[in-house]
Design a protein around this motif. Structure first.
Motif, PDB file in Angstrom:
ATOM      1  N   GLY A  72       0.843  -1.189   0.000  1.00 15.83           N
ATOM      2  CA  GLY A  72       0.000   0.000   0.000  1.00 15.83           C
ATOM      3  C   GLY A  72       0.871   1.229   0.000  1.00 15.83           C
ATOM      4  N   VAL A  73       0.697   2.108  -0.983  1.00 18.59           N
ATOM      5  CA  VAL A  73       1.546   3.292  -1.133  1.00 18.59           C
ATOM      6  C   VAL A  73       0.664   4.523  -1.342  1.00 18.59           C
ATOM      7  CG1 VAL A  73       3.277   4.470  -2.551  1.00 18.59           C
ATOM      8  CG2 VAL A  73       3.480   2.004  -2.120  1.00 18.59           C
ATOM      9  N   ARG A  74       0.884   5.541  -0.545  1.00 19.88           N
ATOM     10  CA  ARG A  74       0.296   6.860  -0.796  1.00 19.88           C
ATOM     11  C   ARG A  74       1.374   7.915  -0.584  1.00 19.88           C
ATOM     12  NH1 ARG A  74      -3.716   6.502   2.262  1.00 19.88           N
ATOM     13  NH2 ARG A  74      -3.179   7.688   4.129  1.00 19.88           N
ATOM     14  N   ILE A  75       1.391   8.911  -1.442  1.00 19.20           N
ATOM     15  CA  ILE A  75       2.329  10.031  -1.320  1.00 19.20           C
ATOM     16  C   ILE A  75       1.507  11.303  -1.434  1.00 19.20           C
ATOM     17  CG2 ILE A  75       4.458  11.082  -2.155  1.00 19.20           C
ATOM     18  CD1 ILE A  75       5.036   8.432  -3.624  1.00 19.20           C
ATOM     19  N   GLU A  76       1.622  12.172  -0.435  1.00 17.23           N
ATOM     20  CA  GLU A  76       0.733  13.335  -0.356  1.00 17.23           C
ATOM     21  C   GLU A  76       1.521  14.604  -0.060  1.00 17.23           C
ATOM     22  OE1 GLU A  76      -3.308  14.575   2.123  1.00 17.23           O
ATOM     23  OE2 GLU A  76      -1.940  13.070   2.930  1.00 17.23           O
ATOM     24  N   ASP A  77       1.341  15.601  -0.920  1.00 19.36           N
ATOM     25  CA  ASP A  77       1.937  16.919  -0.736  1.00 19.36           C
ATOM     26  C   ASP A  77       0.844  17.974  -0.579  1.00 19.36           C
ATOM     27  OD1 ASP A  77       4.402  15.762  -1.071  1.00 19.36           O
ATOM     28  OD2 ASP A  77       4.820  16.650  -3.023  1.00 19.36           O
ATOM     29  N   ASN A  78       1.233  19.111  -0.009  1.00 24.06           N
ATOM     30  CA  ASN A  78       0.337  20.261   0.154  1.00 24.06           C
ATOM     31  C   ASN A  78       0.760  21.346  -0.825  1.00 24.06           C
ATOM     32  OD1 ASN A  78       0.271  19.978   3.818  1.00 24.06           O
ATOM     33  ND2 ASN A  78      -0.499  18.614   2.235  1.00 24.06           N
ATOM     34  N   ILE A  79      -0.169  21.777  -1.667  1.00 21.08           N
ATOM     35  CA  ILE A  79       0.147  22.644  -2.802  1.00 21.08           C
ATOM     36  C   ILE A  79      -0.671  23.935  -2.736  1.00 21.08           C
ATOM     37  CG2 ILE A  79       0.306  22.782  -5.304  1.00 21.08           C
ATOM     38  CD1 ILE A  79       1.973  20.516  -4.069  1.00 21.08           C
ATOM     39  N   ALA A  80       0.001  25.066  -2.891  1.00 21.35           N
ATOM     40  CA  ALA A  80      -0.660  26.362  -2.987  1.00 21.35           C
ATOM     41  C   ALA A  80      -0.653  26.816  -4.445  1.00 21.35           C
ATOM     42  CB  ALA A  80       0.050  27.392  -2.112  1.00 21.35           C
ATOM     43  N   VAL A  81      -1.780  27.333  -4.903  1.00 24.66           N
ATOM     44  CA  VAL A  81      -1.872  27.858  -6.266  1.00 24.66           C
ATOM     45  C   VAL A  81      -1.328  29.280  -6.275  1.00 24.66           C
ATOM     46  CG1 VAL A  81      -3.393  28.331  -8.214  1.00 24.66           C
ATOM     47  CG2 VAL A  81      -3.919  26.436  -6.669  1.00 24.66           C
ATOM     48  N   THR A  82      -0.414  29.564  -7.184  1.00 23.24           N
ATOM     49  CA  THR A  82       0.175  30.893  -7.327  1.00 23.24           C
ATOM     50  C   THR A  82      -0.362  31.556  -8.596  1.00 23.24           C
ATOM     51  OG1 THR A  82       2.076  30.068  -8.578  1.00 23.24           O
ATOM     52  CG2 THR A  82       2.266  30.089  -6.167  1.00 23.24           C
ATOM     53  N   ALA A  83       0.080  32.775  -8.835  1.00 22.45           N
ATOM     54  CA  ALA A  83      -0.417  33.518 -10.000  1.00 22.45           C
ATOM     55  C   ALA A  83      -0.098  32.808 -11.307  1.00 22.45           C
ATOM     56  CB  ALA A  83       0.176  34.931 -10.009  1.00 22.45           C
ATOM     57  N   GLN A  84       1.089  32.197 -11.397  1.00 19.38           N
ATOM     58  CA  GLN A  84       1.500  31.531 -12.634  1.00 19.38           C
ATOM     59  C   GLN A  84       1.451  30.012 -12.572  1.00 19.38           C
ATOM     60  OE1 GLN A  84       3.542  34.237 -11.430  1.00 19.38           O
ATOM     61  NE2 GLN A  84       2.358  35.547 -12.809  1.00 19.38           N
ATOM     62  N   GLY A  85       1.393  29.454 -11.353  1.00 22.65           N
ATOM     63  CA  GLY A  85       1.473  27.999 -11.263  1.00 22.65           C
ATOM     64  C   GLY A  85       1.178  27.501  -9.869  1.00 22.65           C
TER      65      GLY A  85
END
Length: 449
Positions: free
Chosen positions: A412-425
């Motif tokens: 069982g594998v899960r990989i989780e990141d926290n991402i903020a949306v910026t103006a360009q990406g």
């Protein structure tokens, strides 16, 4: 990317939240939002107090039983009124210091503060003459009280009282406001991720064959607390071997075995804001061939989704990319069999990727905010600058799955990141938790050398 280290939001941030809420309120209206109350754990002891997140968003106030009243008159003049526990020397000796009314005004920048005992005396007057009352409909206790206060106003009609004719769910406003994070909120969540990422590093260094899952959990919680994140944002998942195939496994009671993976889903909470990070790594420090194949597939899927994030993208579009990629990968590994196009159309990968790709993140780990989901549960809301989300693909092959080759079972594998949306990406907030095979194995080898 800001280099600001923030561990607590300034009170001006909460004033800004109230101002934004006021702008959404119609003229001649009143909003009523309540704090949480303490919950009994056993006999005369309580669970650790967790504030209602919408109340906290608008106040920064962290005591139980309080009430926030926001008044906007016919001329759009706005006032904030806070009802909170009165100063009480005897109660404070036993249970801790209270803010009190004087400091509530001075420190939390509300116009007025009264005691909780005065709520029922004041609220009918604040409601009287208003055209609309806003309050969170999901709060049954507060809803009952609001109807009671309105009934009191209605009882004074002959004396000139005027009860409001419109009720509005205040969560509609707060949910939208909370979805877009300010620069201060982003700085705080960045720091929560740093603390949580270091906790995942510590877990990789301290885990080992023969240890128990709860011992690794203790290392994580210690790393959170010693760096200012005193509480976990949610129940920590430390799942060795086949336990990783239970999505919300929190028993954390089993021994860690050789040649198995350890999945850890853990994030600290900093001034109310959550991190939510998952990492999966080999208990003995070295991936087997099969573990490596599944892990790399999930990692590549995570990176594919993250790198596609920008304003205008949506979870629905990311899901298409991710499902196609994972389906092709599992077909090549022999976990799936058949025609690729048919497998994609039938979404056969969902047999093994059994949850969503991600969710909003903020004051709640599964944060509020509309996803614009359709009847097929496809989430079409376009991403905007300031949104923060998780990206968390996973592949789960339980030991009980007899449809696959035995060599894959129990992975069982899960990989989780926290991402903020910026103006360009995008900005990946999760920079301190290693995720590549080489980095994980190197960190664990160093710890064991």
């Amino acid at each position: 990317m800001s280099s600001t280290t923030l561990t607590k939001l300034p009170i001006e941030e909460f004033q800004a939240h109230r101002l934004a809420f006021f702008k959404q309120m119609p003229s001649n209206s009143v909003a009523i939002i309540s704090a949480n109350t303490e919950v009994t754990r056993s006999n005369d002891t309580e669970y650790g107090f967790c504030q209602d997140k919408n109340f906290y968003y608008l106040t920064g106030f962290n005591e139980p039983d309080a009430l926030l009243v926001l008044v906007k008159d016919e001329n759009n003049h706005c006032e904030s009124i806070l009802f909170c526990l009165a100063k009480d020397a005897l109660q404070e000796v036993w249970h801790g210091r209270r803010i009190g009314q004087e400091k509530a005004v001075a420190d939390y920048k509300v116009e007025h503060a009264f005691t909780c005992d005065e709520i029922d005396s004041y609220l009918p007057d604040y409601i009287d003459g208003k055209s609309q009352v806003l309050f969170p409909f999901a709060n049954d206790v507060l809803t009952s009280k609001v109807f009671g206060w309105i009934a009191q106003v209605k009882s004074t009609l002959r004396q000139g009282g005027h009860a409001p004719s419109n009720l509005f769910d205040s969560a509609v406003i707060t949910n939208e406001l909370r979805l877009i994070k300010s620069s201060n909120e982003l700085a705080l969540m960045r720091q929560a991720n740093i603390i949580s990422g270091n906790a995942h590093q510590r877990a990789m260094q301290k885990a080992g064959v023969g240890k128990f899952e709860y011992q690794v959990e203790a290392e994580i919680l210690h790393e959170f607390a010693r760096n200012g994140a005193r509480y976990a944002a949610y129940g920590t998942i430390v799942a060795g071997g086949d336990n990783a195939n239970i999505l919300h496994y929190t028993n954390n009671s089993d021994v860690l075995n050789n040649n198995e993976l350890l999945l850890i889903d853990a994030g600290g909470e900093l001034d109310g804001y959550a991190a939510d990070i998952t990492r999966t790594f080999p208990i003995n420090g070295k991936f087997t061939t099969e573990q490596k194949a599944i892990y790399q597939l999930v990692l590549d899927a995570k990176n594919l989704a993250v790198n596609a994030i920008k304003p205008g993208m949506s979870f629905a579009k990311l899901n298409v990319l991710t499902i196609e990629f994972l389906t092709k990968g599992l077909l090549e590994l022999g976990v799936l069999s058949g025609d690729l196009t048919a497998l994609i159309e039938e979404k056969k990968v969902k047999d093994y990727f059994i949850h969503g790709l991600g969710h909003w993140l903020g004051l709640d780990v599964h944060d509020v905010g509309d996803y614009h989901a359709n009847a097929e549960r496809e989430q079409h809301r376009p991403f905007e600058q300031g949104m923060v989300m998780t990206i968390e693909p996973g592949i789960y092959i339980p030991l009980s799955d007899l449809n696959v080759d035995e060599k894959w079972r129990g992975i069982g594998v899960r990989i989780e990141d926290n991402i903020a949306v910026t103006a360009q990406g995008f900005e990946n907030l999760t920079q301190d938790a290693p995720d590549t095979i080489d980095a994980i194995e190197a960190l664990m080898a160093k710890a064991n050398s």
